[in-house]
Scaffold this motif. Structure first.
Motif, PDB file in Angstrom:
ATOM      1  N   GLY A 291       1.233  15.005 -13.441  1.00 10.65           N
ATOM      2  CA  GLY A 291       0.093  15.655 -14.083  1.00 10.65           C
ATOM      3  C   GLY A 291       0.018  17.133 -13.726  1.00 10.65           C
ATOM      4  N   ALA A 292       0.267  17.441 -12.452  1.00  5.38           N
ATOM      5  CA  ALA A 292       0.226  18.834 -12.008  1.00  5.38           C
ATOM      6  C   ALA A 292       1.348  19.650 -12.631  1.00  5.38           C
ATOM      7  CB  ALA A 292       0.319  18.889 -10.483  1.00  5.38           C
ATOM      8  N   LEU A 293       2.511  19.040 -12.822  1.00  2.32           N
ATOM      9  CA  LEU A 293       3.623  19.734 -13.466  1.00  2.32           C
ATOM     10  C   LEU A 293       3.293  20.086 -14.918  1.00  2.32           C
ATOM     11  CD1 LEU A 293       6.656  17.716 -12.057  1.00  2.32           C
ATOM     12  CD2 LEU A 293       6.232  20.155 -11.694  1.00  2.32           C
ATOM     13  N   VAL A 294       2.626  19.152 -15.608  1.00  2.95           N
ATOM     14  CA  VAL A 294       2.220  19.432 -16.994  1.00  2.95           C
ATOM     15  C   VAL A 294       1.243  20.595 -17.018  1.00  2.95           C
ATOM     16  CG1 VAL A 294       0.961  18.520 -18.986  1.00  2.95           C
ATOM     17  CG2 VAL A 294       2.635  17.079 -17.803  1.00  2.95           C
ATOM     18  N   ARG A 295       0.255  20.589 -16.107  1.00  2.00           N
ATOM     19  CA  ARG A 295      -0.720  21.689 -16.074  1.00  2.00           C
ATOM     20  C   ARG A 295      -0.049  23.008 -15.731  1.00  2.00           C
ATOM     21  NH1 ARG A 295      -5.735  22.470 -11.893  1.00  2.00           N
ATOM     22  NH2 ARG A 295      -3.957  22.857 -10.515  1.00  2.00           N
TER      23      ARG A 295
ATOM     24  N   LEU B 178       1.062   9.193  -5.984  1.00  2.27           N
ATOM     25  CA  LEU B 178       1.522  10.566  -5.759  1.00  2.27           C
ATOM     26  C   LEU B 178       2.373  11.059  -6.928  1.00  2.27           C
ATOM     27  CD1 LEU B 178       2.746  12.177  -2.495  1.00  2.27           C
ATOM     28  CD2 LEU B 178       4.070  12.491  -4.573  1.00  2.27           C
ATOM     29  N   VAL B 179       3.281  10.210  -7.402  1.00  2.00           N
ATOM     30  CA  VAL B 179       4.123  10.600  -8.535  1.00  2.00           C
ATOM     31  C   VAL B 179       3.268  10.893  -9.767  1.00  2.00           C
ATOM     32  CG1 VAL B 179       5.918   9.818 -10.138  1.00  2.00           C
ATOM     33  CG2 VAL B 179       6.165   9.393  -7.690  1.00  2.00           C
ATOM     34  N   GLN B 180       2.278  10.051 -10.022  1.00  2.00           N
ATOM     35  CA  GLN B 180       1.390  10.286 -11.162  1.00  2.00           C
ATOM     36  C   GLN B 180       0.711  11.647 -11.040  1.00  2.00           C
ATOM     37  OE1 GLN B 180      -1.283   6.945 -11.066  1.00  2.00           O
ATOM     38  NE2 GLN B 180       0.362   5.462 -11.276  1.00  2.00           N
ATOM     39  N   ALA B 181       0.207  11.955  -9.848  1.00  5.12           N
ATOM     40  CA  ALA B 181      -0.488  13.222  -9.638  1.00  5.12           C
ATOM     41  C   ALA B 181       0.459  14.411  -9.783  1.00  5.12           C
ATOM     42  CB  ALA B 181      -1.140  13.229  -8.257  1.00  5.12           C
ATOM     43  N   VAL B 182       1.660  14.286  -9.243  1.00  9.24           N
ATOM     44  CA  VAL B 182       2.639  15.369  -9.344  1.00  9.24           C
ATOM     45  C   VAL B 182       3.020  15.626 -10.802  1.00  9.24           C
ATOM     46  CG1 VAL B 182       5.058  15.966  -8.859  1.00  9.24           C
ATOM     47  CG2 VAL B 182       3.570  15.193  -7.012  1.00  9.24           C
TER      48      VAL B 182
ATOM     49  N   VAL C 150       0.838  -1.199   0.000  1.00  9.36           N
ATOM     50  CA  VAL C 150       0.000   0.000   0.000  1.00  9.36           C
ATOM     51  C   VAL C 150       0.875   1.252   0.000  1.00  9.36           C
ATOM     52  CG1 VAL C 150      -1.826   1.260   1.174  1.00  9.36           C
ATOM     53  CG2 VAL C 150      -1.840  -1.236   1.189  1.00  9.36           C
ATOM     54  N   ASP C 151       1.917   1.257   0.811  1.00  9.94           N
ATOM     55  CA  ASP C 151       2.856   2.381   0.795  1.00  9.94           C
ATOM     56  C   ASP C 151       3.399   2.614  -0.608  1.00  9.94           C
ATOM     57  OD1 ASP C 151       2.808   3.156   3.473  1.00  9.94           O
ATOM     58  OD2 ASP C 151       4.364   1.739   4.052  1.00  9.94           O
ATOM     59  N   SER C 152       3.808   1.545  -1.260  1.00  8.05           N
ATOM     60  CA  SER C 152       4.422   1.661  -2.579  1.00  8.05           C
ATOM     61  C   SER C 152       3.438   2.167  -3.623  1.00  8.05           C
ATOM     62  CB  SER C 152       4.997   0.313  -3.018  1.00  8.05           C
ATOM     63  OG  SER C 152       6.064  -0.080  -2.173  1.00  8.05           O
ATOM     64  N   ILE C 153       2.223   1.621  -3.626  1.00  5.91           N
ATOM     65  CA  ILE C 153       1.268   2.041  -4.642  1.00  5.91           C
ATOM     66  C   ILE C 153       0.815   3.470  -4.386  1.00  5.91           C
ATOM     67  CG2 ILE C 153      -0.880   1.214  -3.569  1.00  5.91           C
ATOM     68  CD1 ILE C 153       0.075   0.970  -7.293  1.00  5.91           C
TER      69      ILE C 153
END
Length: 380
Positions: free
Chosen positions: A185-189, A179-183, A171-174
């Motif tokens: 995406g936020a960097l692209v925006r 979080l990385v996926q969200a970050v 669970v920690d790993s996923i």
């Protein structure tokens, strides 16, 4: 690789143990400068959390596996001078990550609204155990506890047996991956629109999210979900899916046509079952397969299964795997140079433009880069 995708980005990691640090690790692998903000006394508690009682100097081997490729900046966040230094760092940062319990970061004056006032375009990501609200909000967000509450412990083991946790902090790993996926995406925006982001994740939501097949099934079927009573591999899948004992070891059987399997096993009994019965009579069918497979060796059965083009595999332990050609060709190992000797660990699993993402930079000693960071990012 001279130019990684996140080169030039600064990530401040206010995280401990695994969920937040695993996200920081992946961002560092992609080129970001990841600075761990740690308590002057003790630092990240993971430094003192050994795996099999293995240490590298004063830090656990586990800490080195999760925190390679980072820097360490010590700061007492309850000290006004140190807090001011951290706020100055935040003016230069692109991303902030923390996994404090709800309420802790607010008391320190470093909640999203506080950091946004310092750096309007900051991407601020936080991980909690169970969300910021609700009756579980203040429970400890620890992997085994979340596995226990989320249903994950009932995906493993046979029906009728005790619940079985995953043998790693899944669970920690996923959640770190989410979080990385969200970050990203936020960097692209931010690149397109010039605005930051406030990202909230919880271990429980990540645990539920990776069980989307199970929950979707549950929502449609009132009788619920049950594990196979024998050779369970996935509670949603019919026979023969699972791991089986052979005369000398084990093998696994994935999804396959039962009549093709009957031919591979030379089993007349298996041929009598219809496609629908792989679910309706799952345990009965699996018991027949289990008895048949016990009569010959893994190598014998694998040869017959491959002749039928069926999805099956031998069962490897970690030593078996590292000696296998399929492992060696991937070149998953990398060396970290520490003042206490060389540490062998795994590399980032991403291959970018034909290049494996490797780095020999070891995990930092507590506060090792504090003075350099002050000179480079704060003093001006």
């Amino acid at each position: 690789m001279n130019r990684l995708p996140l080169n030039g980005l600064i990530v401040l990691e206010f995280s401990q143990y695994l969920s937040g640090p695993s996200a920081g690790l992946r961002l560092a692998d992609l080129g970001a400068r990841v600075i761990k903000i740690e308590r002057p006394k003790g630092g990240d508690p993971c430094r003192q959390l050994p795996v099999k009682n293995l240490w590298v100097g004063n830090d656990s081997l586990n800490f080195h596996a999760i925190n390679r490729n980072k820097e360490s900046f010590t700061a007492d966040l309850k000290n006004k001078e140190d807090l001011e230094l951290v706020k100055k760092l935040m003016r230069k940062a692109d991303v902030v990550i923390h996994n404090f319990r709800p309420g802790v970061i607010e008391k320190l004056g470093l909640a999203y609204k506080d950091v946004k006032a310092i750096n309007e375009k900051i991407i601020y990501a936080e991980i909690t155990g169970f969300g910021r609200r609700g009756p579980w909000a203040q429970r400890p967000g620890q992997d085994l506890l979340v596995q226990s509450l989320s249903g994950l412990a009932y995906t493993t083991g046979n029906g009728g047996d005790a619940p079985v946790p995953f043998g790693l902090s899944v669970v920690d790993s996923i959640c770190g991956n989410h979080l990385v996926q969200a970050v990203l995406g936020a960097l692209v925006r931010r690149q397109k629109k010039g605005i930051g982001a406030y990202i909230e994740l919880s271990l429980l939501e990540s645990a539920i999210g990776i069980q989307f097949e199970l929950f979707t099934t549950l929502f449609q079927k009132t009788e619920g979900i049950r594990r196979s009573r024998v050779n369970n591999g996935n509670p949603l899948l019919g026979a023969p899916y699972g791991i089986y004992k052979t005369a000398d070891y084990y093998l696994s059987l994935a999804m396959m046509d039962l009549h093709q399997l009957a031919a591979a096993l030379d089993s007349a009994a298996l041929k009598t079952y219809s496609r629908e019965e792989v679910f309706q009579k799952r345990d009965e069918i699996k018991s027949l397969i289990a008895e048949k497979l016990k009569k010959c060796t893994t190598a014998y059965w694998m040869n017959r299964l491959r002749q039928q083009g069926l999805w099956a595999a031998e069962i490897y332990n970690w030593k078996d795997l590292t000696n296998a050609g399929g492992y060696k060709v991937l070149q998953m190992e990398q060396s970290l140079g520490t003042e206490h000797g060389t540490v062998i660990t795994t590399r980032c699993p991403i291959v970018l433009n034909g290049k494996k993402l490797v780095s020999s930079k070891a995990a930092p000693a507590l506060g090792a880069q504090r003075e350099a960071i002050i000179k480079q990012l704060i003093a001006d």
